[in-house]
Design a protein around this motif. Sequence first.
Motif, PDB file in Angstrom:
ATOM      1  N   SER A  79       0.860  -1.177   0.000  1.00 58.69           N
ATOM      2  CA  SER A  79       0.000   0.000   0.000  1.00 58.69           C
ATOM      3  C   SER A  79       0.898   1.230   0.000  1.00 58.69           C
ATOM      4  N   PHE A  80       0.484   2.258  -0.719  1.00 61.51           N
ATOM      5  CA  PHE A  80       1.342   3.431  -0.845  1.00 61.51           C
ATOM      6  C   PHE A  80       0.500   4.660  -1.134  1.00 61.51           C
ATOM      7  N   GLY A  81       1.091   5.832  -0.857  1.00 62.35           N
ATOM      8  CA  GLY A  81       0.392   7.074  -1.113  1.00 62.35           C
ATOM      9  C   GLY A  81       0.953   8.215  -0.284  1.00 62.35           C
ATOM     10  N   MET A  82       0.158   9.308  -0.187  1.00 60.47           N
ATOM     11  CA  MET A  82       0.554  10.484   0.578  1.00 60.47           C
ATOM     12  C   MET A  82       0.175  10.274   2.040  1.00 60.47           C
ATOM     13  N   VAL A  83       1.122  10.521   2.936  1.00 64.33           N
ATOM     14  CA  VAL A  83       0.883  10.329   4.370  1.00 64.33           C
ATOM     15  C   VAL A  83      -0.143  11.352   4.863  1.00 64.33           C
ATOM     16  N   SER A  84      -1.020  10.901   5.748  1.00 66.54           N
ATOM     17  CA  SER A  84      -2.072  11.766   6.270  1.00 66.54           C
ATOM     18  C   SER A  84      -1.495  12.891   7.127  1.00 66.54           C
ATOM     19  N   LYS A  85      -2.227  13.991   7.211  1.00 73.67           N
ATOM     20  CA  LYS A  85      -1.780  15.125   8.017  1.00 73.67           C
ATOM     21  C   LYS A  85      -1.736  14.774   9.500  1.00 73.67           C
ATOM     22  N   ALA A  86      -2.647  13.894   9.936  1.00 71.27           N
ATOM     23  CA  ALA A  86      -2.668  13.504  11.349  1.00 71.27           C
ATOM     24  C   ALA A  86      -1.366  12.798  11.736  1.00 71.27           C
ATOM     25  N   ALA A  87      -0.883  11.932  10.858  1.00 76.08           N
ATOM     26  CA  ALA A  87       0.366  11.236  11.144  1.00 76.08           C
ATOM     27  C   ALA A  87       1.547  12.197  11.116  1.00 76.08           C
ATOM     28  N   LEU A  88       1.556  13.129  10.162  1.00 78.59           N
ATOM     29  CA  LEU A  88       2.652  14.100  10.076  1.00 78.59           C
ATOM     30  C   LEU A  88       2.672  15.027  11.284  1.00 78.59           C
ATOM     31  N   LYS A  89       1.488  15.346  11.805  1.00 77.05           N
ATOM     32  CA  LYS A  89       1.397  16.280  12.929  1.00 77.05           C
ATOM     33  C   LYS A  89       2.051  15.712  14.180  1.00 77.05           C
ATOM     34  N   LYS A  90       2.033  14.381  14.336  1.00 75.48           N
ATOM     35  CA  LYS A  90       2.652  13.764  15.517  1.00 75.48           C
ATOM     36  C   LYS A  90       4.151  14.014  15.566  1.00 75.48           C
ATOM     37  N   LEU A  91       4.768  14.234  14.399  1.00 72.87           N
ATOM     38  CA  LEU A  91       6.202  14.494  14.335  1.00 72.87           C
ATOM     39  C   LEU A  91       6.501  15.942  13.948  1.00 72.87           C
ATOM     40  N   ASP A  92       5.476  16.785  13.886  1.00 74.52           N
ATOM     41  CA  ASP A  92       5.643  18.205  13.522  1.00 74.52           C
ATOM     42  C   ASP A  92       6.285  18.363  12.148  1.00 74.52           C
ATOM     43  N   ILE A  93       5.885  17.524  11.198  1.00 72.28           N
ATOM     44  CA  ILE A  93       6.376  17.629   9.816  1.00 72.28           C
ATOM     45  C   ILE A  93       5.363  18.455   9.033  1.00 72.28           C
TER      46      ILE A  93
END
Length: 799
Positions: free
Chosen positions: A662-676
């Motif tokens: 499975s592949f694609g653009m990472v969700s904003k919720a996941a990025l927010k946990k690392l402040d990306i």
Amino acid sequence: MKISYNWLRQFINTELSTDEISQILTAIGLEVESVEKVQTIPGGLEGLVIGYVKECVQHPNADRLRITKVDVGAGEDLQVVCGASNVAAGQKVVVATVGATVYPTSGEPFKINKSKIRGEVSEGMICAEDEIGLGASHEGIMVLSEDALTGTSARKYFQISDDYLFEIGLTPNRADAASHLGVARDLAAYLRSEVNLPDVSAFKADNDELKIPVRIENERACPRYSSLTITGVTVKESPDWLKDKLKVIGVRTVNNIVDVTNYVLHELGQPLHAFDADKIEGAEVVVKNCEEGTTFITLDEVERKLSAEDLMICNTEAPMCIAGVFGGITSGVNESTANVFLESAYFNSVAVRKTSKRHGLKTDASFRFERGTDPEMTVFALKRAALLIKEVAGGEISSEISDLYPIPVAPFEVSVSYKNVNRLIGADIPVQTIKEIIQALGIRIKDDQVDKIVLEVPSFKVDVTREVDIIEEVLRIYGYNNIAIPSQIRASLNTSVKPDKEAVQNQIADMLTANGFSEILSNSLTKGLYDVDSETAVRILNPLSSDLDTMRQTLLYSGLEAIAYNQNRKNPDLKLYEFGKVYFKTDSGYNENFRLSLFMTGRNLSQQWNHTNSQVTFYNLKGAVDAIVKRLNISGLMGEAIESADFKQGYQYKKGDQSLVSFGMVSKAALKKLDIDREVFYADFNWDLVLKAIRKNKISFKDVPKTPSVRRDLSLLIDRDVTFQQLQSLALKAEKAILKDVNLFDVYEGEKLSGGKKSYALSFLLQDDEKTLTDKQIDSVMTKLIGIFEKELGAEVRK
């Protein structure tokens, strides 16, 4: 672990270079990870000399400046303009000559140049102590004693010497080497030389004025407790030699008493603790366990709830120290301390380790106690520390040594067969050589027989308890490199199931690396907040920290941590991959699964003048995924869009009912946990399924077609939820004979189209391998395809 070269040489007489010592230590199991040159005084006072001020007159153009003539032993006197109010003729001073670089206590280094100051030439600088890093005072220039020899280098006068720091990657079993003495023992064993222990023969009690009795209530957790008292000490800053020793190995200095305890710890490997004797209520020390929930404030000013299993050093009223781990805030030594109670104990390693983990405290003392210290070192270390305290803080030893050791720890007795030594090592080592190595390691031969020896292992070798441990010790000192590689290798045939997992992994890793990806390797332990499903999470019962309390369920967050780390350091353009396991709890037990993850973010290509700075897109990631699938010769995959908490936009390839990747653009919720704050594209391969899906590669070929291919384009108006995959599948299924390929080359969605519609422009490649296609055949195929698209998907042909 940090070891000072100069300090090490105090224990062993050797002229070996740092490189030679590094090679020896690494060869005998103490891997030297780095060697760093260390200067106790930055710059080492290079270019600075002792000068004699012969003349000192007023500067004609400045009231606060003086013009001096200084003899620096070079034949010609130097003219130096000086602004210090205390400069005068007849003084011995420190002079920085032209070309020297000085390193002030605060501020940036600067180079001394010949210059003109208010019209007068100045050929150097007469220095204050803060201007050359020797102190903090700037009240005036340094005025040296009259016996200072003119022309002597300041480096020699102040006895400044360079040192080298060995960074040793100490394995947990080598507690015996967690000190300069321990490393010296190993080095001496290899060189067959003697170890020079510090001289404590001058130790004696000066009086018997301060007796503080000790009572041990938990002898299992504290088998030995040695102590004494010292009265009339002056707590102050340590002398330079002591501060320099600690500074080289990165230990912060506190005061002369605490610094001595740290010095002895790193010198001998025996932790010590100094108490303010006047703060010991009841004038008695009790080693015991306190009640569950007892509050205790440690030196870091944190109030902690004690466990009933925590061993404490107490007075008659309250606890004073967590035994072997950390001191209390009220009982420690400070500037007002006049009398000291000095502890040197042997604590149970398991008890200390549990307490250290329970409170999340890691100290130099707990590091050693957890791995095991030498019970026979307590008294020697106590004498060493007491003599050093008298040297640097004055005072008198005001009690005999109290040494409570009810059940002495017996040395290990191990029987070793010469036959087993040679069998496990793989070489015929002479019996005499084996004996020499054993004795050089400090192990006593208790009984020497024809085919074996019975040994008595000293207590400082806590990890040597079995025959195989002795054999390992012999091999370390004999030298791994001295074991010859046999000319004949015997091996069984490889009957492992194909494809070979490691070979396939290496193949894909090489391909990804060749295409600009970098491999990362992350810890399998991660934060619980990253869990996808807390019910299936594998929790750690005794986590090292809250950041390492759960076995990971995905490789996503370990990759995002690496991306965040790099982006915070101005490295935003990344292509990463990682092979690793993920872990789940199931009804039947535990399950682990092997995965491959890909990450792409930032620019697709490095910034150059000859191409645009285009950002990574979904299709760049898809290209990498497709390349892996093609390289492994996997076929029969079906693609479909997916909805997942991990992806903002996701896609997957399935083999039957199982998702291969499975592949694609990472969700904003996941990025927010690392402040990306930028887009990240991620692919997750189920590597176990990938290995099962690999087809054996077969070399095949076909003749180059003799007939030309024909391309026809078709523009279709379709519903927005219709995918290219559906169109492609229908077309290839409807025309298997001459339709070779279907491609999507344009997509349009806009206001000009009716609601819920989009426009796809498709190209169709037609070819007959036997004969040239006619317009009639081509038109017939296209008409059939249009009919199927209209019937199955409600498509309309755009004119």
